[in-house]
Design a protein around this motif. Structure first.
Motif, PDB file in Angstrom:
ATOM      1  N   VAL A 437       1.429  -1.211   0.615  1.00  7.02           N
ATOM      2  CA  VAL A 437       0.346   0.280   0.075  1.00  7.02           C
ATOM      3  C   VAL A 437       0.675   1.145  -0.263  1.00  7.02           C
ATOM      4  O   VAL A 437       0.161   2.434  -0.570  1.00  7.02           O
ATOM      5  N   PRO A 438       2.353   1.154   0.364  1.00 12.07           N
ATOM      6  CA  PRO A 438       3.022   2.516   0.767  1.00 12.07           C
ATOM      7  C   PRO A 438       3.100   3.118  -1.027  1.00 12.07           C
ATOM      8  O   PRO A 438       3.729   4.079  -1.112  1.00 12.07           O
ATOM      9  N   LEU A 439       3.168   2.173  -1.708  1.00  7.95           N
ATOM     10  CA  LEU A 439       3.123   2.448  -2.850  1.00  7.95           C
ATOM     11  C   LEU A 439       2.238   3.246  -3.691  1.00  7.95           C
ATOM     12  O   LEU A 439       2.307   4.006  -4.701  1.00  7.95           O
ATOM     13  N   ILE A 447       4.181   3.483 -10.772  1.00  6.49           N
ATOM     14  CA  ILE A 447       3.650   1.979 -10.041  1.00  6.49           C
ATOM     15  C   ILE A 447       3.457   1.553 -11.450  1.00  6.49           C
ATOM     16  O   ILE A 447       4.355   0.146 -11.353  1.00  6.49           O
ATOM     17  N   MET A 448       3.068   2.035 -12.738  1.00  5.09           N
ATOM     18  CA  MET A 448       2.911   0.914 -13.460  1.00  5.09           C
ATOM     19  C   MET A 448       3.475   0.459 -14.295  1.00  5.09           C
ATOM     20  O   MET A 448       4.649  -0.371 -14.697  1.00  5.09           O
ATOM     21  N   LEU A 449       4.773   1.456 -14.147  1.00  4.03           N
ATOM     22  CA  LEU A 449       6.511   1.664 -14.904  1.00  4.03           C
ATOM     23  C   LEU A 449       7.219   0.196 -14.069  1.00  4.03           C
ATOM     24  O   LEU A 449       7.818  -0.332 -14.724  1.00  4.03           O
ATOM     25  N   MET A 482      -4.880  -0.613  -2.388  1.00  2.00           N
ATOM     26  CA  MET A 482      -4.506   0.895  -3.067  1.00  2.00           C
ATOM     27  C   MET A 482      -5.599   1.619  -3.484  1.00  2.00           C
ATOM     28  O   MET A 482      -5.256   2.508  -3.501  1.00  2.00           O
ATOM     29  N   GLU A 483      -6.864   1.093  -3.822  1.00  4.82           N
ATOM     30  CA  GLU A 483      -8.445   1.264  -4.337  1.00  4.82           C
ATOM     31  C   GLU A 483      -8.310   1.708  -6.150  1.00  4.82           C
ATOM     32  O   GLU A 483      -8.386   3.207  -5.600  1.00  4.82           O
ATOM     33  N   MET A 484      -7.211   1.084  -6.325  1.00  6.41           N
ATOM     34  CA  MET A 484      -7.251   1.311  -7.537  1.00  6.41           C
ATOM     35  C   MET A 484      -7.201   0.237  -8.512  1.00  6.41           C
ATOM     36  O   MET A 484      -7.763  -0.699  -8.262  1.00  6.41           O
ATOM     37  N   HIS A 485      -8.202   0.784  -9.123  1.00  6.72           N
ATOM     38  CA  HIS A 485      -9.229  -0.557 -10.562  1.00  6.72           C
ATOM     39  C   HIS A 485      -7.936  -1.221 -10.680  1.00  6.72           C
ATOM     40  O   HIS A 485      -6.809  -0.697 -11.353  1.00  6.72           O
ATOM     41  N   PRO A 486      -8.548  -2.299 -10.609  1.00  5.89           N
ATOM     42  CA  PRO A 486      -7.585  -3.865 -10.906  1.00  5.89           C
ATOM     43  C   PRO A 486      -6.551  -4.059 -12.394  1.00  5.89           C
ATOM     44  O   PRO A 486      -5.984  -4.040 -12.073  1.00  5.89           O
TER      45      PRO A 486
END
Length: 567
Positions: A437-439, A447-449, A482-486
């Motif tokens: 989660v800290p990311l 993060i994607m890269l 992280m509540e990001m779209h998977p």
């Protein structure tokens, strides 16, 4: 020291040396089983200290990861470990575990391979390849472009292994004819040391290297263009739909529309890169450019070779035409099952959930109904010699499927789906995701890269599907935490699992060109660095600009939360 004592010491020393040699030989012969036992024992102490559901699941997954990476057992056998350990450890029931090995994704995989085998069985793939190559022209630059395009296209529908294996003989047929005419060399001979009786070692020239790398790299890029193009895409589909059962799932049309741009751009960049690096393009006075210039006569020789190979195929047979018709039918049914922009045929005929396995299995069954020729019409011929004595074969036969179907990959996919479901049921994936989660404080694109770079690096050393099986469930839970779209991380990560360009063990196309082309690993490593870089960049840029729009990724979806119930 007395002579007798010296003799004993010498004898003792020789015995120790012999024991050492025998021990090393034993380790060399039996290292696989020794590793398998040792690895399983090493993982036991943490399990005894922390005997929770999560650690029991982690034990099984780490055991499989070690066995997959070292290949101490066949990968298909390793994939069956969850059938034993998950029920025994209380992670999943036997029914739930075994259900992972036969589902919609597995059926898509089987049907897609039947379709690919039928294309190869009918020689339709050769007609497509040679037809394109004789159309584009016969300079090295044009031939390389045609090779890149046709390899990527074919790899969209068949495995990258089959696509590479099909193109390599065509490459050598053309280059050998040019060599005989004096327009290029296929191999360079290394100097032999003085006094050596061994024949000179051969290494592919830079022209040959360019063609071989094009076949391997474009088959890898091409496989990312469709769901059935590579096992990692189907692995993602199965894992995503297993972890998020209330989502709309992954359909063929969306994936293809979203992934085609990066596939096309990467294929073009591969052609451009190989021309510049190996054929002297933009470097007109370089040695590479001089060697690659075959002149008008060289073009004529190359054109004659391709024309001759195409003529040997003869006219288009009913077998090829029928397979092509079913192939196009399957693509049509996939694209318009539930396209989103119009009402799909599946939505018209039924209200229940109809997935991508239905069209491809339907087409596979039809291949046994339709005969590959019309010999049965000659049953009443006046000429007895023309009357058939046995029934016509179908477009494909079960014997051909049995010989060419890579059944082991079915178990590999199933093992990955079992890992996904087990890590979810045990809470292991959730805990690992929460540690990352800290990311969330980093920019999403960064993060994607990082994720894609990490996966693209480790996939060089082991099976692409194995890496997808291990990493995608963790990435899914990291996105939830992280509540990001998977799909924001899972789709680019899935494509990165295929981007193995630098080592022979990374993917079968690399191994094929290394062995068949006698290419040094050093050449493969040097050549693969650039595609690894632009592949990563294009993959990420394409997703954040085009892929997010096609997959309709706007915000964190409700179906990604564990407490969600469908309306």
């Amino acid at each position: 020291m007395e002579p007798r004592e010296a003799a004993l010491t010498e004898e003792e020393t020789l015995t120790r040396r012999e024991k050492l040699i025998l021990t090393l030989r034993f380790l060399k012969i039996y290292w696989k089983i020794l590793f398998a036992v040792t690895w399983a024992l090493i993982l036991i102490p943490p399990l005894l200290v922390y005997n929770y559901k999560e650690t029991r699941c982690a034990y099984a997954i780490l055991m499989m990861a070690g066995y997959w990476i070292t290949e101490c057992f066949p990968m298909a056998v390793t994939s069956l470990i969850p059938v034993v350990l998950f029920p025994a450890f209380g992670v999943l029931s036997t029914a739930d575990t075994c259900g992972c090995y036969v589902n919609d994704t597995i059926m898509v995989f089987i049907g897609g391979l039947v379709l690919a085998i039928a294309i190869e069985h009918s020689n339709l793939h050769l007609r497509i390849a040679l037809g394109v190559m004789r159309t584009v022209g016969c300079t090295h630059g044009k031939l390389l472009g045609g090779l890149c395009a046709v390899t990527a296209f074919i790899s969209m529908w068949v495995s990258n292994t089959a696509a590479t294996a099909m193109m390599v003989p065509i490459i050598f047929a053309v280059l050998n004819e040019l060599e005989q005419a004096g327009y290029c060399r296929v191999y360079d001979e290394l100097p032999v040391p003085p006094g050596s009786l061994d024949p000179p070692e051969k290494r592919p020239t830079r022209i040959t290297t360019a063609y071989l790398l094009a076949a391997a790299y474009c088959s890898t890029f091409g496989g990312t263009g469709t769901l059935v193009g590579t096992g990692t895409n189907l692995t993602f589909k199965g894992i995503f739909e297993s972890i998020f059962p209330h989502s709309e799932g992954i359909n063929f049309t969306q994936w293809m529309i979203a992934s085609l741009p990066q596939m096309i751009v990467n294929t073009f960049l591969t052609w451009f890169y190989l021309r510049v690096a190996y054929l002297g393009y933009l470097r007109p006075h370089s040695k590479d450019a001089e060697i690659a210039d075959i002149g008008v006569e060289g073009e004529m020789v190359t054109n004659q070779v391709i024309e001759q190979r195409y003529k040997e195929l003869g006219s288009i047979k009913f077998h090829e035409g029928a397979v092509a018709g079913l192939f196009l039918t399957c693509i049509f049914l996939w694209l318009f099952r539930k396209p989103g922009f119009v009402t799909g045929w599946a939505e018209v005929i039924t209200d229940i959930d109809l997935r991508d396995s239905v069209p491809v299995i339907f087409v596979s069954i039809m291949m046994f109904f339709i005969p590959k020729d019309f010999n049965f019409l000659r049953t009443w011929s006046k000429d007895p010699a023309k009357r058939p004595f046995k029934s016509s074969e179908g477009l494909i036969t079960w014997d051909v499927i049995q010989r060419k179907m890579p059944w082991s990959l079915m178990f590999l996919l199933g093992g990955g789906f079992a890992i996904s479901r087990g890590s979810m049921a045990s809470g292991l994936a959730k805990k690992i995701g929460e540690t990352l989660v800290p990311l969330r404080y980093l920019p999403a694109f960064l993060i994607m890269l990082i994720v894609c770079f990490f996966i693209g690096t480790i996939t060089e050393f082991t099976s692409n599907v194995g890496i997808a099986n291990i990493t995608l469930p963790v990435i899914a839970q990291m996105c939830v935490a992280m509540e990001m779209h998977p799909m924001y991380l899972m789709v680019p990560a899935t494509i990165s699992c295929s981007f193995s360009f630098r080592l022979p063990v990374g993917t079968p196309p690399n191994a094929i060109i290394t062995v068949v082309g006698n290419m040094p690993t050093q050449s493969l490593m040097i050549g693969g660095c650039v595609p690894s870089i632009y592949g990563l960049i294009i993959n990420c840029i394409n997703f954040v600009t085009w892929g997010m729009f096609i997959h309709n990724i706007k915000e964190f979806p409700a179906w990604a939360t564990s407490g969600y119930t469908p309306p």
